[in-house]
Design an enzyme around this catalytic site. Structure first.
Site, PDB file in Angstrom:
ATOM      1  N   CYS A   1      40.181  24.376  43.990  1.00 46.60           N
ATOM      2  CA  CYS A   1      41.258  23.847  43.137  1.00 46.60           C
ATOM      3  C   CYS A   1      42.127  24.976  42.602  1.00 46.60           C
ATOM      4  CB  CYS A   1      40.666  23.090  41.940  1.00 46.60           C
ATOM      5  SG  CYS A   1      39.486  21.797  42.349  1.00 46.60           S
TER       6      CYS A   1
ATOM      7  N   CYS B   1      44.761  18.160  42.820  1.00 51.56           N
ATOM      8  CA  CYS B   1      45.722  19.223  42.483  1.00 51.56           C
ATOM      9  C   CYS B   1      46.388  19.837  43.711  1.00 51.56           C
ATOM     10  CB  CYS B   1      45.047  20.314  41.662  1.00 51.56           C
ATOM     11  SG  CYS B   1      43.808  21.287  42.564  1.00 51.56           S
TER      12      CYS B   1
ATOM     13  N   CYS C   1      41.126  20.306  47.092  1.00 50.63           N
ATOM     14  CA  CYS C   1      41.059  19.175  46.160  1.00 50.63           C
ATOM     15  C   CYS C   1      42.206  18.214  46.445  1.00 50.63           C
ATOM     16  CB  CYS C   1      41.137  19.702  44.728  1.00 50.63           C
ATOM     17  SG  CYS C   1      41.276  18.417  43.463  1.00 50.63           S
TER      18      CYS C   1
ATOM     19  N   CYS D   1      43.975  22.245  37.633  1.00 55.17           N
ATOM     20  CA  CYS D   1      43.490  20.975  38.174  1.00 55.17           C
ATOM     21  C   CYS D   1      42.998  20.056  37.057  1.00 55.17           C
ATOM     22  CB  CYS D   1      42.362  21.218  39.172  1.00 55.17           C
ATOM     23  SG  CYS D   1      41.759  19.687  39.936  1.00 55.17           S
TER      24      CYS D   1
END
Length: 354
Positions: free
Chosen positions: A38, A72, A69, A42
């Site tokens: 991330c 994000c 992810c 995030c």
């Protein structure tokens, strides 16, 4: 891969806890229990410190076996991700029958309400509520021309009730709904002209208040400008507007103590925000376009701010003459740079006298 020092790791963990957007692009973190990596901002649930791994970039995280992810989108540039998120929220507002609440939008974006407000305003120049009103206004204008009744158009546009619509119509349309359906032909604008320290001035009034203050060298020039601005309205000279003319002259001569005028401020939601920001600049002070944009919370909207200033129909009352270049020199002015210089000199003198 550069190994972060213990203090650097602690700083990064703190940035993750704060969801610090300024840290995006400086490092990537991965969570070994989920297998994803991330960006620092995030919005996902925080992982335990012992489950975090740090990387300089996304390529290193992928090489270590982690996947990006889905919330994000760390493989995208930070600005791209933010713009995509705001675009998605704009589409959500536009497609909803009723404006989504701030909490609903925040949940959809995975942000707190405060962060959503800040990001949305930075990207669009408007709050989510202001954007929703602008969307509703556009829907209303489209439906009024074709709906069977004004009430049908209002309800289809997203108003909760007919009474709410009729209360808001003069502000959002600049006239009554009946006048708008007939192309503004029922609207009556009265005006008067007179001398002022800057040449000639025209003051025009609608049912809602003063809708135009124009400066020029001749009455004929000013009347042409007025009729061009309100092409479908009935513009009628009215000698009883002497009090408003006197108030405008007072705005020029004694800007710190002039009586207020009842204004009918028309424009898009963003233009009205700019004009309100202009009215907040005290006499004797100036701002650049960039400074005004920052004051509005939209630092990247300096060009849009300049466009709104140029569209201002209310000279002096909405003081776009208080906008200068970043170096303090005079920028353009709809009614002439010399008039702008004279206004600023008078305001500076009035400040000195105080």
């Amino acid at each position: 891969m550069t190994q972060p020092t213990p203090s650097s790791q602690q700083q990064r963990r703190q940035q993750i806890l704060q969801r610090d957007r300024t840290a995006d692009g400086s490092f990537i973190y991965a969570v070994i229990t989920t297998g994803v990596y991330c960006r620092p901002s995030c919005p996902s649930r925080h992982a335990k410190a012992e489950n975090l791994r740090f990387f300089d970039n996304a390529a290193q995280a992928r090489a270590a076996g982690f996947r990006p992810c889905l919330r994000c989108k760390p493989d995208e540039a930070p600005g791209d991700a933010q713009q995509a998120r705001i675009t998605q929220l704009c589409r959500l507002i536009e497609q909803a029958e009723q404006p989504p609440t701030l909490q609903q939008l925040a949940d959809a974006a995975g942000l707190s309400r405060w962060h959503l407000q800040r990001e949305f305003r930075k990207a669009t120049g408007l709050s989510p509520a202001e954007y929703a009103r602008a969307v509703r206004q556009q829907r209303l204008q489209q439906r009024l021309a074709h709906a069977g009744s004004t009430t049908d158009a209002a309800l289809a546009a997203g108003y909760n009730s007919a009474s709410h619509f009729y209360a808001q119509a003069p502000t959002e349309l600049g006239m009554s709904a009946a006048s708008y359906r007939q192309g503004g032909q029922l609207q009556r604008i009265t005006f008067a002209t007179g001398p002022c320290p800057l040449g000639r001035v025209l003051v025009a009034q609608s049912d809602a208040g003063v809708c135009a203050i124009l400066l020029g060298d001749s009455d004929e020039e000013l009347e042409r400008d007025l009729r061009a601005r309100f092409a479908k309205a009935e513009c009628v000279a009215d000698n009883t507007l002497g009090e408003h003319l006197a108030a405008v002259v007072a705005l020029i001569e004694t800007p710190h103590s002039a009586p207020p005028l009842p204004l009918d401020i028309r424009g898009t939601a963003f233009q009205r925000r700019v004009w309100q920001a202009l009215q907040a600049i005290p006499p004797g002070q100036t701002r650049s376009y960039s400074e005004l944009a920052h004051a509005m919370g939209t630092p990247s909207a300096a060009r849009a701010v300049a466009g709104a200033c140029a569209a201002n129909p209310l000279a002096i009352a909405v003081p776009c003459h208080r906008i200068v270049r970043s170096d303090g020199s005079l920028s353009g002015y709809r009614w002439g740079v010399e008039r702008k210089r004279a206004l600023l000199q008078r305001e500076a003198l009035d400040t000195t006298d105080d």
